[in-house]
Design an enzyme around this catalytic site. Structure first.
Site, PDB file in Angstrom:
ATOM      1  N   ASN A  56       0.876  -1.178   0.000  1.00  0.00           N
ATOM      2  CA  ASN A  56       0.000   0.000   0.000  1.00  0.00           C
ATOM      3  C   ASN A  56       0.910   1.224   0.000  1.00  0.00           C
ATOM      4  O   ASN A  56       1.516   1.544   1.014  1.00  0.00           O
ATOM      5  CB  ASN A  56      -0.892  -0.028   1.250  1.00  0.00           C
ATOM      6  CG  ASN A  56      -1.714   1.243   1.406  1.00  0.00           C
ATOM      7  OD1 ASN A  56      -1.757   2.075   0.491  1.00  0.00           O
ATOM      8  ND2 ASN A  56      -2.354   1.403   2.544  1.00  0.00           N
ATOM      9  N   TRP A  57       0.980   1.871  -1.148  1.00  0.00           N
ATOM     10  CA  TRP A  57       1.924   2.992  -1.288  1.00  0.00           C
ATOM     11  C   TRP A  57       1.387   4.289  -0.700  1.00  0.00           C
ATOM     12  O   TRP A  57       2.075   5.291  -0.659  1.00  0.00           O
ATOM     13  CB  TRP A  57       2.291   3.185  -2.766  1.00  0.00           C
ATOM     14  CG  TRP A  57       3.088   2.036  -3.330  1.00  0.00           C
ATOM     15  CD1 TRP A  57       3.503   0.908  -2.656  1.00  0.00           C
ATOM     16  CD2 TRP A  57       3.572   1.889  -4.664  1.00  0.00           C
ATOM     17  NE1 TRP A  57       4.213   0.097  -3.494  1.00  0.00           N
ATOM     18  CE2 TRP A  57       4.264   0.663  -4.733  1.00  0.00           C
ATOM     19  CE3 TRP A  57       3.471   2.683  -5.819  1.00  0.00           C
ATOM     20  CZ2 TRP A  57       4.874   0.221  -5.918  1.00  0.00           C
ATOM     21  CZ3 TRP A  57       4.075   2.239  -6.997  1.00  0.00           C
ATOM     22  CH2 TRP A  57       4.772   1.020  -7.033  1.00  0.00           C
ATOM     23  N   LYS A  58       0.124   4.264  -0.291  1.00  0.00           N
ATOM     24  CA  LYS A  58      -0.507   5.456   0.303  1.00  0.00           C
ATOM     25  C   LYS A  58      -0.291   6.664  -0.631  1.00  0.00           C
ATOM     26  O   LYS A  58      -0.304   6.484  -1.848  1.00  0.00           O
ATOM     27  CB  LYS A  58       0.021   5.679   1.724  1.00  0.00           C
ATOM     28  CG  LYS A  58      -0.114   4.400   2.573  1.00  0.00           C
ATOM     29  CD  LYS A  58       0.133   4.593   4.034  1.00  0.00           C
ATOM     30  CE  LYS A  58      -0.060   3.257   4.753  1.00  0.00           C
ATOM     31  NZ  LYS A  58       0.077   3.339   6.192  1.00  0.00           N
TER      32      LYS A  58
ATOM     33  N   HIS B 271      -9.416   1.171   5.099  1.00  0.00           N
ATOM     34  CA  HIS B 271      -8.105   1.345   5.749  1.00  0.00           C
ATOM     35  C   HIS B 271      -8.264   2.285   6.956  1.00  0.00           C
ATOM     36  O   HIS B 271      -9.069   3.223   6.903  1.00  0.00           O
ATOM     37  CB  HIS B 271      -7.096   1.919   4.757  1.00  0.00           C
ATOM     38  CG  HIS B 271      -5.693   1.888   5.295  1.00  0.00           C
ATOM     39  ND1 HIS B 271      -5.219   2.856   6.145  1.00  0.00           N
ATOM     40  CD2 HIS B 271      -4.696   0.989   5.140  1.00  0.00           C
ATOM     41  CE1 HIS B 271      -3.971   2.552   6.485  1.00  0.00           C
ATOM     42  NE2 HIS B 271      -3.625   1.436   5.889  1.00  0.00           N
TER      43      HIS B 271
ATOM     44  N   GLU C 268      -6.613   4.693   7.933  1.00  0.00           N
ATOM     45  CA  GLU C 268      -6.443   6.127   7.619  1.00  0.00           C
ATOM     46  C   GLU C 268      -7.717   6.687   6.987  1.00  0.00           C
ATOM     47  O   GLU C 268      -8.060   7.857   7.207  1.00  0.00           O
ATOM     48  CB  GLU C 268      -5.209   6.309   6.712  1.00  0.00           C
ATOM     49  CG  GLU C 268      -3.928   6.113   7.518  1.00  0.00           C
ATOM     50  CD  GLU C 268      -2.744   5.540   6.763  1.00  0.00           C
ATOM     51  OE1 GLU C 268      -2.733   5.580   5.525  1.00  0.00           O
ATOM     52  OE2 GLU C 268      -1.827   5.032   7.436  1.00  0.00           O
TER      53      GLU C 268
ATOM     54  N   GLU D 122      -5.003  -4.830  10.718  1.00  0.00           N
ATOM     55  CA  GLU D 122      -3.968  -3.818  10.918  1.00  0.00           C
ATOM     56  C   GLU D 122      -4.235  -3.067  12.224  1.00  0.00           C
ATOM     57  O   GLU D 122      -5.059  -2.138  12.247  1.00  0.00           O
ATOM     58  CB  GLU D 122      -3.979  -2.812   9.765  1.00  0.00           C
ATOM     59  CG  GLU D 122      -3.700  -3.412   8.418  1.00  0.00           C
ATOM     60  CD  GLU D 122      -3.124  -2.382   7.443  1.00  0.00           C
ATOM     61  OE1 GLU D 122      -2.023  -2.621   6.946  1.00  0.00           O
ATOM     62  OE2 GLU D 122      -3.760  -1.353   7.204  1.00  0.00           O
TER      63      GLU D 122
ATOM     64  N   GLY E  17       2.971   2.380  10.687  1.00  0.00           N
ATOM     65  CA  GLY E  17       3.944   3.456  10.498  1.00  0.00           C
ATOM     66  C   GLY E  17       4.681   3.837  11.762  1.00  0.00           C
ATOM     67  O   GLY E  17       5.334   4.884  11.817  1.00  0.00           O
TER      68      GLY E  17
ATOM     69  N   SER F  14       3.849  -2.100  10.188  1.00  0.00           N
ATOM     70  CA  SER F  14       5.310  -2.137  10.347  1.00  0.00           C
ATOM     71  C   SER F  14       5.924  -3.491   9.960  1.00  0.00           C
ATOM     72  O   SER F  14       6.903  -3.934  10.565  1.00  0.00           O
ATOM     73  CB  SER F  14       5.716  -1.744  11.776  1.00  0.00           C
ATOM     74  OG  SER F  14       5.304  -0.412  12.046  1.00  0.00           O
TER      75      SER F  14
ATOM     76  N   GLY G 274       5.246   1.352   4.501  1.00  0.00           N
ATOM     77  CA  GLY G 274       6.578   1.935   4.288  1.00  0.00           C
ATOM     78  C   GLY G 274       7.563   1.012   3.590  1.00  0.00           C
ATOM     79  O   GLY G 274       8.282   1.432   2.663  1.00  0.00           O
TER      80      GLY G 274
HETATM   81  P1  13P Z   1       3.338   0.436   7.581  1.00  0.00           P
HETATM   82  O1  13P Z   1       3.810  -0.869   6.988  1.00  0.00           O
HETATM   83  O2  13P Z   1       4.086   1.630   7.077  1.00  0.00           O
HETATM   84  O3  13P Z   1       3.262   0.359   9.077  1.00  0.00           O
HETATM   85  O4  13P Z   1       1.832   0.656   7.062  1.00  0.00           O
HETATM   86  C1  13P Z   1       0.923  -0.371   7.210  1.00  0.00           C
HETATM   87  C2  13P Z   1      -0.295  -0.032   6.454  1.00  0.00           C
HETATM   88  O5  13P Z   1      -1.045   0.851   6.819  1.00  0.00           O
HETATM   89  C3  13P Z   1      -0.569  -0.792   5.226  1.00  0.00           C
HETATM   90  O6  13P Z   1      -1.855  -0.549   4.769  1.00  0.00           O
END
Ligand code: 13P
Length: 254
Positions: A9-11, A99, A101, A171, A177, A216, A238
């Site tokens: 997931n590149w966000k 998600h 976020e 998650e 993150g 993470s 990330g």
């Molecule tokens: P990280 O791997 O950066 O913690 O992010 C996880 C995430 O939100 C994947 O959707």
């Protein structure tokens, strides 16, 4: 029985030009036997999907394309939104829905997430339904209650066949993150709980449903997480942005 799935997931990272390079670099680091073992998915921003599709199709890559969100309607007066039909036309096969976020920053609620999950199926794609508790909820021992309510609301009205092909991503919000990961045992406990929930409503379909862990994940911790019985893959933020690092996560057994 369940094929591993590892999704990046590149966000809100990567222009369409960055994406072309990232997809190409990732493809050089993976071979056919990796793809036999793992479904590899990248989820770039909407603006890069067309470029990613072109690279994947031109070079006959086995990397699959995912989107990070969508709207539930097929078209309409929804300024700024993207429909499942638009994504399907770009050869998108997976869509992340709910998600944390989206839930916490943009106020998405379970009822909307359920509409999106259904719309993604109607568009002949596979939803990756994300669920997970906050740090406070974990401290209050409400993890199972929160995950139960998100899973049950998100999957309301799905058929058994849809549950079979659904992907769920567990998650924990406090692990996203932050560099903090759930222990593999804690992650397994919640993922096992999710499979039991699916079995309550949908019987054997629960055995086919893939459950990912996210939060993470990196090359150093992925193998221990993937060793767990009810964990079928990872949703990686990330560590998916650097193709070398992401390839190491995907090839977790090496
Ligand atoms: P990280 O791997 O950066 O913690 O992010 C996880 C995430 O939100 C994947 O959707």
């Amino acid at each position: 029985m369940r094929k591993d799935l590892i999704a990046g997931n590149w966000k809100m990272h990567a222009t369409h030009l960055d994406t072309i390079q990232m997809v190409q670099k990732l493809s050089y680091r993976l071979n056919d036997s990796d793809h036999e073992r793992v479904d590899v998915v990248v989820c770039p921003p909407f603006t890069a999907l067309r470029s990613a599709q072109t690279v994947i199709e031109t070079d006959h890559l086995r990397i699959k394309l995912g989107a990070q969100n969508c709207h539930w309607a097929e078209s309409g007066a929804y300024t700024g939104e993207i429909s499942p039909a638009m994504l399907a036309k770009l050869s998108v096969t997976y869509v992340v829905v709910g998600h944390s976020e989206r839930r916490h920053i943009f106020g998405e609620v379970d009822a909307d997430i359920n509409r999106k999950v259904k719309a993604v199926f109607e568009g002949a794609m596979t939803p990756i339904l994300a669920v997970g508790e906050t740090e406070q909820e974990r401290a209050d021992e409400m993890t199972e209650e929160r995950v139960r309510s998100q899973f049950v609301a998100g999957t309301t009205g799905l058929t058994q066949d849809q549950i079979s092909s659904l992907v769920v991503a567990y998650e924990p919000v406090w692990a996203i993150g932050t560099g903090k990961t759930a222990t593999p045992e804690d992650a397994q406990n919640v993922c096992g709980f999710i499979r039991d929930l699916a079995a309550e409503s949908s019987g054997n379909a629960a055995d086919h449903m893939r459950i990912l862990y996210g939060g993470s994940v990196n090359p150093g911790n992925v193998a221990a997480i993937m060793a767990k019985r009810d964990i079928d893959g990872a949703l990686v933020g990330g560590a998916s942005l650097d193709p070398d690092t992401f390839a190491s996560v995907i090839r977790y057994w090496v």
